[in-house]
Design an enzyme around this catalytic site. Structure first.
Site, PDB file in Angstrom:
ATOM      1  N   GLY A   1       0.799  -1.120  -0.018  1.00 55.28           N
ATOM      2  CA  GLY A   1      -0.018  -0.030  -0.164  1.00 55.28           C
ATOM      3  C   GLY A   1       0.806   1.267  -0.183  1.00 55.28           C
ATOM      4  O   GLY A   1       0.205   2.418  -0.023  1.00 55.28           O
TER       5      GLY A   1
ATOM      6  N   CYS B   1     -14.465   3.657 -27.508  1.00 52.34           N
ATOM      7  CA  CYS B   1     -15.848   4.247 -27.500  1.00 52.34           C
ATOM      8  C   CYS B   1     -16.599   4.296 -26.015  1.00 52.34           C
ATOM      9  O   CYS B   1     -17.396   3.600 -25.679  1.00 52.34           O
ATOM     10  CB  CYS B   1     -16.634   3.340 -28.478  1.00 52.34           C
ATOM     11  SG  CYS B   1     -16.061   3.521 -30.172  1.00 52.34           S
TER      12      CYS B   1
ATOM     13  N   TYR C   1      -0.210  -1.399 -11.811  1.00 50.10           N
ATOM     14  CA  TYR C   1      -1.459  -1.231 -12.329  1.00 50.10           C
ATOM     15  C   TYR C   1      -1.691  -0.806 -13.673  1.00 50.10           C
ATOM     16  O   TYR C   1      -2.672  -0.075 -13.931  1.00 50.10           O
ATOM     17  CB  TYR C   1      -2.255  -0.628 -11.172  1.00 50.10           C
ATOM     18  CG  TYR C   1      -2.259  -1.104  -9.790  1.00 50.10           C
ATOM     19  CD1 TYR C   1      -2.611  -2.502  -9.439  1.00 50.10           C
ATOM     20  CD2 TYR C   1      -1.258  -0.710  -9.088  1.00 50.10           C
ATOM     21  CE1 TYR C   1      -2.245  -3.104  -8.342  1.00 50.10           C
ATOM     22  CE2 TYR C   1      -0.894  -1.109  -7.763  1.00 50.10           C
ATOM     23  CZ  TYR C   1      -1.509  -2.413  -7.441  1.00 50.10           C
ATOM     24  OH  TYR C   1      -1.258  -3.170  -6.331  1.00 50.10           O
TER      25      TYR C   1
HETATM   26  C1  LIG Z   1      -2.721  -5.166  -3.884  1.00 51.47           C
HETATM   27  C2  LIG Z   1      -2.072  -5.864  -2.591  1.00 51.47           C
HETATM   28  C3  LIG Z   1      -1.007  -5.400  -2.394  1.00 51.47           C
HETATM   29  C4  LIG Z   1      -0.034  -4.406  -3.069  1.00 51.47           C
HETATM   30  O1  LIG Z   1      -0.464  -3.076  -2.895  1.00 51.47           O
HETATM   31  P1  LIG Z   1       0.466  -1.824  -3.469  1.00 51.47           P
HETATM   32  O2  LIG Z   1      -0.362  -0.736  -3.157  1.00 51.47           O
HETATM   33  O3  LIG Z   1       0.623  -1.915  -4.769  1.00 51.47           O
HETATM   34  O4  LIG Z   1       1.566  -1.965  -2.769  1.00 51.47           O
HETATM   35  C5  LIG Z   1      -0.439  -6.142  -1.156  1.00 51.47           C
HETATM   36  N1  LIG Z   1      -1.113  -6.799  -0.483  1.00 51.47           N
HETATM   37  C6  LIG Z   1      -2.311  -7.453  -1.152  1.00 51.47           C
HETATM   38  C7  LIG Z   1      -3.036  -8.436  -0.019  1.00 51.47           C
HETATM   39  C8  LIG Z   1      -2.949  -6.702  -1.964  1.00 51.47           C
HETATM   40  O5  LIG Z   1      -4.488  -6.927  -2.143  1.00 51.47           O
END
Ligand SMILES: *Cc1c(COP(=O)(O)O)cnc(C)c1O
Length: 406
Positions: free
Chosen positions: A235, A340, A369
């Site tokens: 995250g 579109c 992403y």
């Molecule tokens: C998406 C996700 C991540 C990675 O998130 P980032 O924001 O790209 O670091 C890590 N752990 C889980 C369980 C996720 O779903």
């Protein structure tokens, strides 16, 4: 971002974008190996004292060559499907460095994960625990699991990428977490090895992480379970624009160090965006330029099927010219895709560099992403992915042949 101008020409590290575009059909993704390696080592260095297992979040970029490069740097993998698990294994990530997340893993997916003896299956419901137990019993195996907690913490990020609030579908709720742990402990073919959390993505403040550590600490003490691993998820936010805030990982690492000392456990992280986000660009060609009243539409050959974040999350990625004109053009312009859908639009500018049809542009910071979220919408083939490593250009995914989708 790893793009720089030398004179008027855009380069990725020391490779000119124009030279790559001569041999490759646009649009295409390009990545800097150097940036990925640097990001991985920056992340690892912040947490040096904690000595965590870093499991790259494969869903942020699931290119097998990139996963393999990260594996060579010491990374494990966080996967969320059978396909991602198979990709991680093909990239030679050892099973004991793979964790499997997700709320809806199917029987087939669980079977594969159990047979491969991966480090952890992070479960998100009691039903999932029971199913893993049943399959494990059949296969005469004891399976290591982590239990994902929903800590009830708001990560203060985009609501569409928040996962730790009480109303979120992820993890086991705090309120009956202990009761569920007791039930799961009774299942004979499971071993509870970890507790896991992941509160959202693109988080730029330490505060929600601090809250999460506090919730975790209290629950772990109450549970009296000796968790070998504590999986703190990913995250970690990155700046998409120059002025945007960066997460203060130094502060967070101090909190994690204290936390780990008190609990004497192995910490796992699952960063995705932080590792690859600013290491990639999407190169696109201007198909047409159209004057429509107050706005000049710059119509690109890249669309929301190639890069969906702006349409999906309403976020902006800067677009820059591959050959920077010395002239600026007055007025409003809007970069749009050919799809579109009205949401197939990228970003608007006022008084931008002057542009012409057939010019190349780079959509920036699309390493995470980007490609992994692309689709065949409008029956368009998936685009090529190119890695720049030590000045060499390597195609790490060929452009899909149109025949493959017809
Ligand atoms: C998406 C996700 C991540 C990675 O998130 P980032 O924001 O790209 O670091 C890590 N752990 C889980 C369980 C996720 O779903």
């Amino acid at each position: 971002m790893t793009l720089i101008y030398k004179g008027q020409n855009l380069f990725l590290d020391s490779t000119s974008i124009n030279s790559i575009a001569k041999n490759n059909q646009t649009p295409f993704y390009i990545y800097s190996y150097k940036k990925i390696r640097d990001n991985f080592s920056i992340f690892s260095n912040y947490f040096k004292k904690t000595n965590p297992l870093v499991c790259f979040s494969v869903k942020s970029n699931s290119n097998i060559s990139l996963i393999s490069e990260l594996g060579k740097l010491g990374s494990g993998a966080d996967v969320v499907s059978e396909g991602e698990l198979l990709k991680a294994l093909k990239a030679k990530i050892r099973p004991n460095k793979i964790v499997f997340s997700g709320i809806g893993k199917t029987k087939n997916e669980l079977q594969l994960a159990i047979k491969k003896n991966i480090l952890l299956i992070n479960i998100e419901s009691e039903s999932e625990a029971k199913l893993i137990n049943k399959i494990s019993k059949k296969l005469k195996k004891i399976t290591s699991i982590g239990i994902r907690l929903n800590p009830g913490v708001d990560a203060n990020t985009l609501s569409k990428i928040s996962t730790g609030r009480t109303d979120s579908k992820f993890g086991l709720p705090k309120s009956n977490f202990l009761k569920l742990c007791r039930n799961i402990e009774k299942l004979k073919n499971l071993r509870i090895k970890a507790i896991s959390v992941h509160i959202g993505s693109q988080i730029t403040s330490v505060a929600p992480y601090r809250k999460t550590l506090n919730v975790l600490y209290k629950l772990i003490k109450l549970s009296k379970i000796n968790f070998k691993y504590i999986d703190l998820g990913g995250g970690f936010g990155i700046p998409y624009k120059k002025k945007e805030k960066k997460i203060n990982l130094k502060n967070y690492s101090t909190l994690v160090e204290k936390f780990q000392k008190k609990l004497n456990c192995k910490v796992i992280f699952e960063p995705g965006r932080f590792i690859v986000g600013n290491a990639g660009a999407l190169i696109s060609k201007i198909v047409f330029i159209k004057n429509s009243g107050k706005t000049k539409f710059i119509i690109l050959d890249a669309g929301m099927n190639d890069f969906v974040r702006p349409a999906l999350y309403d976020v902006k990625h800067d677009i820059i010219p591959v050959l920077k004109s010395k002239r600026k053009a007055k007025g409003n312009i809007e970069f749009v895709g050919p799809i579109c859908e009205s949401t197939d639009t990228f970003v608007k500018y006022k008084n931008f560099f002057s542009l012409n049809e057939n010019d190349l542009v780079a959509i920036t910071n699309v390493g995470a992403y980007g490609s992994s979220l692309s689709s065949n919408y409008n029956s368009r083939p998936l685009v090529a992915e190119i890695l720049i490593k030590s000045g060499k250009t390597k195609i790490i995914r060929k452009r899909q042949k149109i025949s493959a989708i017809i």
